[in-house]
Design an enzyme around this catalytic site. Structure first.
Site, short mmCIF file in Angstrom:
data_model
loop_
_atom_site.label_atom_id
_atom_site.label_comp_id
_atom_site.label_asym_id
_atom_site.label_seq_id
_atom_site.Cartn_x
_atom_site.Cartn_y
_atom_site.Cartn_z
CB SER A 175 3.04 -2.33 -5.95
OG SER A 175 2.01 -1.36 -6.05
CE1 TYR A 188 3.86 -0.77 -0.64
CE2 TYR A 188 3.08 0.17 -2.71
CZ TYR A 188 3.16 -0.90 -1.84
OH TYR A 188 2.53 -2.08 -2.14
#
Length: 301
Positions: A175, A188
């Site tokens: 990501s 995350y």
């Protein structure tokens, strides 16, 4: 004579770097040749929905044999039926890839029922999206287990067979949160930074052992996608840091695999901006990032 060798080696590295830049510019202008995946076995995790499902369908359209892996059996079977209705070959397995024992059983079944695996796409992921102090210990642990440790378990089971055959491709869906920190994504971001670092270190280890040319590694780093994983993303400048269409991301990811790209950040412009900003004192990229206001609303469930 030692300094002479050092200078010689440095000049050689400099020439290689210039050649790499020229090659990159050339392929940015001229369409790159795409490798064929016809008949190749492509194993993808997190295929029950979102990016994983689209990747599975698009590789199936290229006549690859798809191995679908997801913890949600019903949704995974829906993807299986979609590919089956395309008259393409697929196998569906229910597996929690964060559990090393389940991954071991999965690998045994795949080798027995499908055969060799040519490409692994570690895509499965979760995102709690809460303020750091509101995360429970179990939530933090689960984020790291699914988003990071699952990559370890999958690679450790399938990489040895790739090395034995002398070819293979490992893809990590990370990501942009693995490159830039973001509020309400502490767990995350930590998990995605770890994946980016793991793949970088693995590349170096393959190089040191003389096996870098055998195994292709690709890291995909998209910004927020419209998959529903983030309920209400915030972005001040959607033209620069947009909420990405997952179908578009899947197209870029497939092309990255077919051209053996080592790293793809989506959108590219964001990566370039922050790469340049990082040439300056640390306060510069931080202020720039805060200026863009790219985050999420933790109050939206």
């Amino acid at each position: 004579m030692g300094w002479v060798e050092d200078v010689r080696d440095f000049l050689f590295v400099l020439l290689q770097s210039i050649w790499a830049v020229c090659t990159s510019v050339f392929w940015a202008i001229v369409p790159q040749p795409l490798k064929s995946v016809k008949g190749k076995v492509v194993l993808i995790t997190g295929t029950g929905s979102g990016l994983g499902r689209l990747l599975a369908v698009k590789f199936a359209q290229l006549d690859a044999v798809i191995v679908l892996v997801d913890v949600q059996e019903v949704k995974n079977n829906e993807t299986f039926e979609t590919i089956k209705n395309m008259d393409r070959k697929a196998f569906a397995y229910t597996c929690d890839v964060s559990n090393e024992n389940q991954v071991e059983n999965l690998a045994a079944k795949v080798f027995r029922e499908v055969g060799k695996v040519d490409i692994i796409i570690n895509n499965a992921g979760i995102l709690p999206g809460k303020p750091f102090l509101e995360l429970s210990n179990s939530q933090i642990r689960k984020t790291l287990e699914v988003n990071t440790l699952a990559h370890f378990w999958m690679i450790r089971k399938f990489l040895p067979h790739m090395l034995e055959r002398g070819e293979g491709h490992i893809v990590a869906v990370a990501s942009i949160a693995g490159i830039l920190g973001s509020s309400y994504l502490v767990d995350y971001c930590a998990s995605k930074y770890a994946v980016v670092g793991m793949m970088s270190a693995l590349r170096e280890e393959l190089y040191e052992t003389g096996k870098e040319e055998l195994i292709n590694l690709t890291v995909i780093c998209p910004s927020t996608m419209n998959t529903g994983l983030v309920q209400k993303p915030k972005t001040r400048f959607p033209k620069i840091l947009p909420v990405l269409d997952v179908d578009q991301v899947s197209d870029i990811a497939v092309k990255a695999v077919l051209t053996n790209k080592p790293l793809v950040v989506i959108p590219t412009v964001a990566h370039v901006i922050f790469k340049i900003a990082n040439l300056f004192p640390v306060q510069v990229p931080l202020k720039l990032q805060r200026f863009f206001e790219y985050s999420l609303d933790p109050n939206v469930k």
